[in-house]
Design a protein around this motif. Structure first.
Motif, short mmCIF file in Angstrom:
data_model
loop_
_atom_site.label_atom_id
_atom_site.label_comp_id
_atom_site.label_asym_id
_atom_site.label_seq_id
_atom_site.Cartn_x
_atom_site.Cartn_y
_atom_site.Cartn_z
N LEU A 93 -5.19 -1.61 16.88
CA LEU A 93 -5.81 -2.18 15.69
C LEU A 93 -6.64 -1.13 14.94
CD1 LEU A 93 -6.96 -5.71 16.93
CD2 LEU A 93 -5.00 -5.13 15.48
N ILE A 94 -7.34 -0.29 15.69
CA ILE A 94 -8.13 0.77 15.06
C ILE A 94 -7.21 1.75 14.34
CG2 ILE A 94 -9.61 2.77 15.52
CD1 ILE A 94 -10.86 1.11 17.80
N PHE A 95 -6.13 2.14 15.00
CA PHE A 95 -5.18 3.04 14.37
C PHE A 95 -4.53 2.40 13.15
CE2 PHE A 95 -4.31 7.19 16.13
CZ PHE A 95 -5.05 7.20 17.29
N ALA A 96 -4.31 1.09 13.21
CA ALA A 96 -3.74 0.39 12.06
C ALA A 96 -4.70 0.47 10.88
CB ALA A 96 -3.44 -1.06 12.41
N GLY A 97 -5.99 0.33 11.17
CA GLY A 97 -6.99 0.46 10.12
C GLY A 97 -7.03 1.85 9.53
N VAL A 98 -6.94 2.86 10.41
CA VAL A 98 -6.91 4.25 9.95
C VAL A 98 -5.67 4.49 9.10
CG1 VAL A 98 -6.72 6.66 10.69
CG2 VAL A 98 -8.26 5.10 11.90
N HIS A 99 -4.54 3.98 9.56
CA HIS A 99 -3.29 4.13 8.81
C HIS A 99 -3.41 3.49 7.43
CE1 HIS A 99 0.78 3.59 7.43
NE2 HIS A 99 0.70 2.28 7.61
N ALA A 100 -3.97 2.29 7.37
CA ALA A 100 -4.12 1.61 6.09
C ALA A 100 -4.99 2.42 5.13
CB ALA A 100 -4.72 0.22 6.31
N TYR A 101 -6.05 3.03 5.67
CA TYR A 101 -6.93 3.84 4.82
C TYR A 101 -6.22 5.10 4.34
CZ TYR A 101 -10.67 6.99 3.45
OH TYR A 101 -11.45 7.88 2.76
N LEU A 102 -5.56 5.81 5.26
CA LEU A 102 -4.88 7.04 4.89
C LEU A 102 -3.76 6.79 3.89
CD1 LEU A 102 -4.59 8.82 8.37
CD2 LEU A 102 -6.27 9.25 6.57
N ALA A 103 -3.08 5.64 4.05
CA ALA A 103 -1.94 5.34 3.18
C ALA A 103 -2.36 4.85 1.81
CB ALA A 103 -1.04 4.31 3.85
N SER A 104 -3.55 4.26 1.71
CA SER A 104 -3.98 3.66 0.44
C SER A 104 -5.09 4.45 -0.24
CB SER A 104 -4.46 2.23 0.68
OG SER A 104 -5.56 2.20 1.56
N ILE A 105 -5.23 5.72 0.13
CA ILE A 105 -6.29 6.54 -0.46
C ILE A 105 -6.11 6.65 -1.97
CG2 ILE A 105 -5.05 8.70 -0.15
CD1 ILE A 105 -8.85 8.16 0.26
N PHE A 106 -4.86 6.50 -2.45
CA PHE A 106 -4.61 6.59 -3.89
C PHE A 106 -4.74 5.23 -4.57
CE2 PHE A 106 -2.16 10.14 -2.10
CZ PHE A 106 -2.74 11.18 -2.80
N GLY A 107 -5.12 4.21 -3.83
CA GLY A 107 -5.33 2.90 -4.43
C GLY A 107 -4.11 2.00 -4.33
N THR A 108 -4.02 1.04 -5.25
CA THR A 108 -2.97 0.02 -5.19
C THR A 108 -1.55 0.54 -5.37
OG1 THR A 108 -3.31 -0.45 -7.55
CG2 THR A 108 -4.53 -1.80 -5.95
N PRO A 109 -1.30 1.68 -6.05
CA PRO A 109 0.09 2.13 -6.17
C PRO A 109 0.80 2.31 -4.83
CG PRO A 109 -1.27 3.29 -7.75
CD PRO A 109 -2.21 2.49 -6.89
N ALA A 110 0.09 2.81 -3.82
CA ALA A 110 0.70 2.98 -2.51
C ALA A 110 1.06 1.64 -1.90
CB ALA A 110 -0.25 3.74 -1.58
N LEU A 111 0.22 0.64 -2.12
CA LEU A 111 0.49 -0.69 -1.60
C LEU A 111 1.68 -1.33 -2.32
CD1 LEU A 111 -3.18 -2.02 -1.32
CD2 LEU A 111 -1.79 -0.90 0.45
N LYS A 112 1.79 -1.07 -3.62
CA LYS A 112 2.89 -1.65 -4.40
C LYS A 112 4.24 -1.13 -3.94
CE LYS A 112 0.20 -2.39 -8.65
NZ LYS A 112 0.02 -1.99 -10.07
N ILE A 113 4.33 0.16 -3.66
CA ILE A 113 5.62 0.72 -3.26
C ILE A 113 6.01 0.26 -1.87
CG2 ILE A 113 4.74 2.88 -2.28
CD1 ILE A 113 7.92 2.51 -4.40
N MET A 114 5.04 0.11 -0.95
CA MET A 114 5.34 -0.23 0.43
C MET A 114 5.51 -1.73 0.67
SD MET A 114 5.95 2.46 1.96
CE MET A 114 6.28 1.63 3.51
N PHE A 115 4.95 -2.54 -0.21
CA PHE A 115 5.05 -3.99 0.01
C PHE A 115 5.94 -4.69 -1.02
CE2 PHE A 115 1.10 -3.02 2.28
CZ PHE A 115 1.34 -3.68 3.48
N ALA A 116 6.05 -4.14 -2.22
CA ALA A 116 6.88 -4.77 -3.26
C ALA A 116 7.97 -3.84 -3.78
CB ALA A 116 5.99 -5.22 -4.42
N TRP A 117 8.00 -2.62 -3.27
CA TRP A 117 8.96 -1.60 -3.70
C TRP A 117 8.88 -1.38 -5.21
CZ3 TRP A 117 14.83 -0.89 -4.22
CH2 TRP A 117 15.20 0.38 -3.77
N LYS A 118 7.65 -1.39 -5.70
CA LYS A 118 7.41 -1.21 -7.12
C LYS A 118 6.88 0.19 -7.37
CE LYS A 118 4.91 -3.21 -11.05
NZ LYS A 118 3.96 -4.27 -11.50
N GLU A 119 7.57 0.91 -8.25
CA GLU A 119 7.19 2.28 -8.52
C GLU A 119 5.95 2.36 -9.41
OE1 GLU A 119 10.56 4.17 -10.28
OE2 GLU A 119 11.49 4.60 -8.33
#
Length: 212
Positions: A181-207
């Motif tokens: 769970l801790i690593f999942a939190g770290v992963h979420a932070y590292l992956a979303s450092i650029f904000g919502t665009p990273a979440l959009k591509i990984m969850f909605a496949w939106k460029e």
């Protein structure tokens, strides 16, 4: 300039496996907490069944993701549409990541304003992803060691004996869950450092194209 995220960086099949992994972790965590703290009586059978079902799902998904890493080609640079080879290259050492570990750490700690030059994944992401694989396998091993149909198999029984019995194995399994769970939190932070665009591509496949 904002960071761009293109589908060539994250093919749809990886978005799909990412969703499966997320759902697996959610249901494994919820069922695991119930097994440890059965606050509502009468649901232990359902919780155990769900826990082991999703355990198999996450293991199969892990194997599929590793195999796909050698098959599926994608871009290996940030904000790039250039297909540069199999995805496995993103998890191996790359020249763009050389000498970037400490600058990346400082960037994530807000001690450095400029984002370091890097490949698709930065050094911290590579380390966290590799650690997640190892932790998933460890969680599966300790889980099989506690599961009735497999706990007496020599592979798992030997591990249980080595750690001092089922209670010790259960405690290890519990703390492995917290580490995941801790690593999942770290992963979420590292992956979303650029904000919502990273979440959009990984969850909605939106460029998200770059904006100057």
């Amino acid at each position: 300039m904002s960071h761009a995220f293109y589908r060539e960086e994250h093919p749809l099949v990886f978005v799909f496996t990412h969703w499966i992994n997320l759902l697996s972790m959610i249901f494994l965590t919820l069922s695991g907490f119930y097994i440890h703290f059965p606050i509502v009586p009468g649901l232990m059978g359902v919780a155990r069944g769900a826990h082991f079902f999703w355990m198999f799902v996450v293991l199969i998904n892990l194997v599929v993701r590793i195999v796909l890493a050698f098959i599926v080609k994608d871009a290996n640079q940030q904000a790039s549409r250039v297909i540069a080879g199999a995805d496995i290259k993103n998890f191996l050492p790359q020249k763009e990541n050389r000498h970037q570990l400490w600058p990346t750490v400082k960037y994530y700690l807000f001690l450095k304003k400029e984002h370091p030059i890097q490949a698709k994944y930065n050094p911290l992401q590579k380390v966290s992803y590799a650690a997640t694989v190892l932790l998933t396998l460890l969680a599966a091993y300790t889980g099989f060691s506690l599961w009735g149909p497999t706990m007496d198999w020599s592979l798992f029984h030997a591990g249980t004996e080595a750690v001092g019995g089922l209670m010790s194995m259960r405690i290890i399994h519990y703390f492995v869950m917290w580490t995941v769970l801790i690593f999942a939190g770290v992963h979420a932070y590292l992956a979303s450092i650029f904000g919502t665009p990273a979440l959009k591509i990984m969850f909605a496949w939106k460029e998200t194209p770059a904006e100057h």
